[in-house]
Design a protein around this motif. Structure first.
Motif, PDB file in Angstrom:
ATOM      1  N   GLU A  61      -0.193  30.206  -2.451  1.00 58.23           N
ATOM      2  CA  GLU A  61      -0.226  29.905  -3.883  1.00 58.23           C
ATOM      3  C   GLU A  61      -1.651  29.922  -4.427  1.00 58.23           C
ATOM      4  O   GLU A  61      -1.913  30.447  -5.519  1.00 58.23           O
ATOM      5  CB  GLU A  61       0.407  28.532  -4.097  1.00 58.23           C
ATOM      6  CG  GLU A  61       0.744  28.174  -5.506  1.00 58.23           C
ATOM      7  CD  GLU A  61       1.585  26.908  -5.512  1.00 58.23           C
ATOM      8  OE1 GLU A  61       2.784  26.993  -5.842  1.00 58.23           O
ATOM      9  OE2 GLU A  61       1.042  25.826  -5.176  1.00 58.23           O
ATOM     10  N   ALA A  62      -2.594  29.360  -3.680  1.00 60.66           N
ATOM     11  CA  ALA A  62      -3.973  29.277  -4.156  1.00 60.66           C
ATOM     12  C   ALA A  62      -4.648  30.644  -4.224  1.00 60.66           C
ATOM     13  O   ALA A  62      -5.622  30.816  -4.965  1.00 60.66           O
ATOM     14  CB  ALA A  62      -4.779  28.337  -3.259  1.00 60.66           C
ATOM     15  N   GLU A  63      -4.158  31.618  -3.446  1.00 63.79           N
ATOM     16  CA  GLU A  63      -4.760  32.952  -3.454  1.00 63.79           C
ATOM     17  C   GLU A  63      -4.325  33.773  -4.664  1.00 63.79           C
ATOM     18  O   GLU A  63      -5.069  34.631  -5.145  1.00 63.79           O
ATOM     19  CB  GLU A  63      -4.374  33.701  -2.173  1.00 63.79           C
ATOM     20  CG  GLU A  63      -5.017  33.151  -0.912  1.00 63.79           C
ATOM     21  CD  GLU A  63      -6.440  33.653  -0.734  1.00 63.79           C
ATOM     22  OE1 GLU A  63      -6.781  34.693  -1.331  1.00 63.79           O
ATOM     23  OE2 GLU A  63      -7.206  32.986  -0.020  1.00 63.79           O
ATOM     24  N   LEU A  64      -3.128  33.522  -5.165  1.00 64.00           N
ATOM     25  CA  LEU A  64      -2.612  34.301  -6.292  1.00 64.00           C
ATOM     26  C   LEU A  64      -3.136  33.706  -7.595  1.00 64.00           C
ATOM     27  O   LEU A  64      -2.400  33.078  -8.357  1.00 64.00           O
ATOM     28  CB  LEU A  64      -1.080  34.327  -6.271  1.00 64.00           C
ATOM     29  CG  LEU A  64      -0.442  35.338  -5.319  1.00 64.00           C
ATOM     30  CD1 LEU A  64       1.060  35.153  -5.273  1.00 64.00           C
ATOM     31  CD2 LEU A  64      -0.782  36.765  -5.742  1.00 64.00           C
ATOM     32  N   GLU A 187      -6.197  17.659 -11.655  1.00 62.73           N
ATOM     33  CA  GLU A 187      -5.079  18.576 -11.870  1.00 62.73           C
ATOM     34  C   GLU A 187      -5.045  19.000 -13.339  1.00 62.73           C
ATOM     35  O   GLU A 187      -5.622  18.353 -14.212  1.00 62.73           O
ATOM     36  CB  GLU A 187      -3.756  17.908 -11.487  1.00 62.73           C
ATOM     37  CG  GLU A 187      -3.595  17.677  -9.997  1.00 62.73           C
ATOM     38  CD  GLU A 187      -2.194  17.210  -9.641  1.00 62.73           C
ATOM     39  OE1 GLU A 187      -1.520  17.887  -8.846  1.00 62.73           O
ATOM     40  OE2 GLU A 187      -1.770  16.157 -10.160  1.00 62.73           O
ATOM     41  N   GLN A 188      -4.306  20.075 -13.597  1.00 61.98           N
ATOM     42  CA  GLN A 188      -4.164  20.621 -14.933  1.00 61.98           C
ATOM     43  C   GLN A 188      -2.740  20.359 -15.411  1.00 61.98           C
ATOM     44  O   GLN A 188      -1.777  20.883 -14.838  1.00 61.98           O
ATOM     45  CB  GLN A 188      -4.446  22.121 -14.928  1.00 61.98           C
ATOM     46  CG  GLN A 188      -5.838  22.502 -14.442  1.00 61.98           C
ATOM     47  CD  GLN A 188      -6.908  22.146 -15.447  1.00 61.98           C
ATOM     48  OE1 GLN A 188      -7.570  21.130 -15.315  1.00 61.98           O
ATOM     49  NE2 GLN A 188      -7.051  22.966 -16.463  1.00 61.98           N
ATOM     50  N   GLN A 229       1.818  30.690 -15.077  1.00 60.60           N
ATOM     51  CA  GLN A 229       0.369  30.659 -14.970  1.00 60.60           C
ATOM     52  C   GLN A 229      -0.023  30.587 -13.502  1.00 60.60           C
ATOM     53  O   GLN A 229       0.285  29.608 -12.818  1.00 60.60           O
ATOM     54  CB  GLN A 229      -0.189  29.467 -15.748  1.00 60.60           C
ATOM     55  CG  GLN A 229       0.170  29.537 -17.233  1.00 60.60           C
ATOM     56  CD  GLN A 229      -0.144  28.267 -17.986  1.00 60.60           C
ATOM     57  OE1 GLN A 229      -1.137  27.608 -17.729  1.00 60.60           O
ATOM     58  NE2 GLN A 229       0.715  27.936 -18.940  1.00 60.60           N
ATOM     59  N   PRO A 230      -0.699  31.614 -12.998  1.00 63.57           N
ATOM     60  CA  PRO A 230      -1.108  31.621 -11.597  1.00 63.57           C
ATOM     61  C   PRO A 230      -2.135  30.526 -11.310  1.00 63.57           C
ATOM     62  O   PRO A 230      -2.554  29.785 -12.208  1.00 63.57           O
ATOM     63  CB  PRO A 230      -1.715  33.018 -11.408  1.00 63.57           C
ATOM     64  CG  PRO A 230      -1.274  33.820 -12.580  1.00 63.57           C
ATOM     65  CD  PRO A 230      -1.079  32.845 -13.696  1.00 63.57           C
ATOM     66  N   ALA A 231      -2.542  30.438 -10.071  1.00 65.47           N
ATOM     67  CA  ALA A 231      -3.530  29.438  -9.668  1.00 65.47           C
ATOM     68  C   ALA A 231      -4.778  29.540 -10.542  1.00 65.47           C
ATOM     69  O   ALA A 231      -5.239  30.627 -10.854  1.00 65.47           O
ATOM     70  CB  ALA A 231      -3.911  29.639  -8.199  1.00 65.47           C
ATOM     71  N   GLY A 232      -5.299  28.389 -10.956  1.00 69.19           N
ATOM     72  CA  GLY A 232      -6.459  28.371 -11.825  1.00 69.19           C
ATOM     73  C   GLY A 232      -6.125  28.467 -13.292  1.00 69.19           C
ATOM     74  O   GLY A 232      -7.022  28.486 -14.133  1.00 69.19           O
ATOM     75  N   LEU A 234      -4.160  27.159 -16.987  1.00 73.53           N
ATOM     76  CA  LEU A 234      -4.282  25.897 -17.716  1.00 73.53           C
ATOM     77  C   LEU A 234      -3.349  24.830 -17.174  1.00 73.53           C
ATOM     78  O   LEU A 234      -3.632  23.635 -17.303  1.00 73.53           O
ATOM     79  CB  LEU A 234      -4.000  26.125 -19.203  1.00 73.53           C
ATOM     80  CG  LEU A 234      -5.076  26.865 -19.986  1.00 73.53           C
ATOM     81  CD1 LEU A 234      -4.706  26.930 -21.456  1.00 73.53           C
ATOM     82  CD2 LEU A 234      -6.443  26.207 -19.830  1.00 73.53           C
ATOM     83  N   LEU A 235      -2.218  25.221 -16.598  1.00 73.28           N
ATOM     84  CA  LEU A 235      -1.281  24.269 -15.992  1.00 73.28           C
ATOM     85  C   LEU A 235      -1.180  24.548 -14.501  1.00 73.28           C
ATOM     86  O   LEU A 235      -1.078  25.701 -14.085  1.00 73.28           O
ATOM     87  CB  LEU A 235       0.111  24.384 -16.631  1.00 73.28           C
ATOM     88  CG  LEU A 235       0.253  23.964 -18.098  1.00 73.28           C
ATOM     89  CD1 LEU A 235       1.699  24.153 -18.552  1.00 73.28           C
ATOM     90  CD2 LEU A 235      -0.183  22.523 -18.302  1.00 73.28           C
ATOM     91  N   GLY A 236      -1.188  23.482 -13.699  1.00 71.80           N
ATOM     92  CA  GLY A 236      -0.986  23.639 -12.271  1.00 71.80           C
ATOM     93  C   GLY A 236       0.447  24.057 -11.966  1.00 71.80           C
ATOM     94  O   GLY A 236       1.354  23.873 -12.790  1.00 71.80           O
ATOM     95  N   PRO A 237       0.711  24.614 -10.800  1.00 67.78           N
ATOM     96  CA  PRO A 237       2.045  25.127 -10.475  1.00 67.78           C
ATOM     97  C   PRO A 237       3.161  24.090 -10.645  1.00 67.78           C
ATOM     98  O   PRO A 237       4.239  24.419 -11.151  1.00 67.78           O
ATOM     99  CB  PRO A 237       1.907  25.563  -9.012  1.00 67.78           C
ATOM    100  CG  PRO A 237       0.452  25.850  -8.847  1.00 67.78           C
ATOM    101  CD  PRO A 237      -0.269  24.878  -9.723  1.00 67.78           C
TER     102      PRO A 237
END
Length: 580
Positions: A61-64, A187-188, A229-232, A234-237
């Motif tokens: 998840e963090a890579e995408l 967190e976002q 919204q992917p990693a990074g 405005l909102l976390g997964p």
């Protein structure tokens, strides 16, 4: 390019970095070839090599992140690859459940009574074409059909990643048993996801809020801004509705955009036809991205790109959709006060500065009609319209317009250009080579009044943060320096005649914020510094600065969190539009 409606050769499964092991096992379960990739460049090249075929990317998840998913989407568009991505969460048990559901979805047969459902929130009536199409006036009927279940659903409307408007209804992650635990520092998340108010709590026109469990469909296409919204982002997964749908019992895969976008009602109808004819989700995402032309590709299939409506699924009910009662406006329009209709008659000007004065007048009138400003502001609207006949410097009129903008930012929010919705068109997006404060790319488009093209405005949109700058055409965005207690905008050029400015934080749930009193800028000024709010309110908010100078206005906005900044590591490409 042909639509993939029948059996094709099995597509490649790509396992990226730490997801290579689970991806190899998943490829075996699907009966598809497998290839591991170790670097981002190797992954992009592997997708390009799958030209004309499907490719299913499984990655941590963090890579995408937004940069990689954007590059993958553009590569897929350039090589006609029907791409799907599946971000695997760091919890091994959660990742295993996601992969198990993906494997079972690949062989699942029809399970819902309806074949397709289509909803468009931008029209009161149904869009012609789809078998079961609904507009906002029939949102009750659409929600009822959605509860019965459909093999594929196309939802076209306003959203922010966590909630989506459906006429008199709202699909909202926070009212579902799958809602996330409250947001934590770092967190976002939205204010309501951290113990703050709901952004819609002041709206009285909604009949009901529905959680993720109300979305009973196997395939979902969300034609909405920043729906995934992917990693990074405005909102976390864990704070996104679309991502949480994959953890539920119904949705096997979805297509969504990673950023703000504009689409006509006909786009949703075309997508429904694609799904109805058997096109897989990867094909749907590819086709939408092809429509963007030279703009950035932003739609991705999240899940198996070869998912489609099962061949043995029936046509569904042939009866016409039940018409729901017409929905009232979200906010009842107030009757125009006596004399309001008799606005100052103004011929349509073709001189841009005069035309934009008339556009300013329309924005003020729309704010009054929406109930966001008092009737007394109609006098300002009349003065602005009259100024279109006699374009000349008017410092007092600029001051009044700046005060109006400050009050609007504090009560409604920074997207002042939305007051023109319904009467404007949007040009195709252009790449600018600029970066937003967050380090991501800025795109530019024109907002053009249909009956007053000389009054066009330029809108700069960040691929991550959304609307960033509203300017006169030809204006350049300032660069932003966000400190612990202040925001400074460094203007692209000095203000020859000076100007006025104000600022406010985005209001939440009908609770107005305090606007900064209108302040003067001397001739030659090159920067604006405003204080940041000090209350440490939880969750994502925006701060906006409005500038009025020599008859022109601009609005500049960027997101804030309780730790003051959402800036990520900036990219090195492009001309910088941020300050370290």
């Amino acid at each position: 390019m042909s639509i993939s409606t029948g059996a094709t050769a099995p597509g490649l499964v790509l396992g990226h970095a730490g997801a290579a092991g689970p991806a190899r096992a998943h490829a075996a379960a699907l009966g598809r070839p497998f290839r591991p990739t170790a670097s981002r460049q190797e992954l992009v090249e592997a997708v390009a090599a799958a030209a004309g075929a499907p490719a299913f990317v499984l990655a941590p998840e963090a890579e995408l992140d937004l940069g990689l998913t954007g590059e993958l989407a553009e590569t897929a568009r350039g090589h006609a690859v029907r791409l799907g991505v599946l971000p695997l969460p760091p919890d091994p048990a959660a990742a295993a459940r996601l992969l198990d559901r993906s494997a079972r979805a690949a062989v699942a047969g029809p399970r819902h009574p309806h074949r397709t459902l289509h909803y468009c929130d931008f029209r009161s009536e149904a869009v012609p074409g789809p078998r079961h199409s609904y507009g906002s006036a029939d949102s009750d009927a659409f929600v009822a059909r959605l509860a019965e279940g459909a093999e594929a659903v196309v939802l076209h409307g306003h959203g922010n990643g966590a909630d989506f408007r459906v006429g008199r209804h709202v699909l909202c992650l926070q009212v579902d048993p799958l809602r996330p635990a409250p947001g934590r520092p770092g967190e976002q998340y939205l204010p309501c996801q951290g113990g703050g108010p709901c952004r819609l709590e002041h709206k009285t026109g909604f009949r009901a809020f529905h959680g993720a469990g109300a979305v009973r469909t196997r395939l979902l296409v969300l034609l909405s801004c920043s729906a995934w919204q992917p990693a990074g982002g405005l909102l976390g997964p864990r704070f996104q509705l679309a991502r949480r749908l994959l953890d539920g019992p119904h949705v096997a895969g979805f297509v969504a955009s990673t950023r703000i976008n504009h689409g006509t009602p006909q786009l949703g109808a075309a997508v429904e036809r694609l799904l109805d004819t058997g096109a897989p989700l990867g094909e749907v995402a590819l086709r939408i991205n092809l429509l963007a032309g030279e703009g950035l590709a932003s739609y991705l299939c999240v899940g198996d790109p070869e998912l489609r409506i099962p061949a043995d699924a029936g046509p569904g009910s042939a009866e016409a959709p039940a018409a729901g009662s017409r929905a009232p406006a979200r906010r009842a329009a107030r009757p125009a006060p006596a004399g309001a209709a008799a606005a100052v008659p103004v011929p349509v000007p073709d001189e841009p500065r005069a035309a934009r004065r008339l556009v300013q007048s329309r924005i003020v009138r729309s704010a009054v009609a929406a109930g966001d400003r008092p009737d007394a502001d109609l006098a300002l609207a009349d003065r602005l319209a009259a100024a279109a006949l006699r374009p000349a410097p008017d410092g007092e009129l600029d001051r009044l317009l700046c005060a109006f903008l400050g009050a609007t930012l504090a009560r409604r929010g920074p997207d002042v250009h939305d007051y023109l919705s319904g009467s404007v068109g949007y040009s195709p997006e252009e790449r600018t080579g600029l970066l937003h404060h967050c380090g991501h790319r800025l795109l530019r488009l024109r907002i053009v009044p249909r009956d007053l093209p000389a009054g066009a405005l330029a809108l700069y949109v960040c691929e991550r943060c959304g609307s960033a700058h509203t300017l006169p055409p030809g204006g350049e965005p300032p660069r932003a320096a966000l400190g612990p207690t202040t925001l400074t905008l460094h203007l692209a050029r000095p203000l020859a005649a000076g100007g006025r400015y104000t600022a406010a934080r985005q209001p939440i749930g009908g609770h107005p914020e305090a606007a900064l009193p209108v302040a003067e800028l001397a001739p030659g000024a090159r920067e604006i510094t405003v204080p940041l709010p000090r209350d440490g309110a939880p969750g994502l908010r925006r701060i906006a600065v409005a500038l009025v100078a020599d008859g022109e206005f601009s609005v500049h906005q960027l997101p804030l969190t309780d730790d003051r900044s959402t800036r990520t590591t900036p990219r090195k490409a492009g001309r910088p539009c941020w300050t370290p």
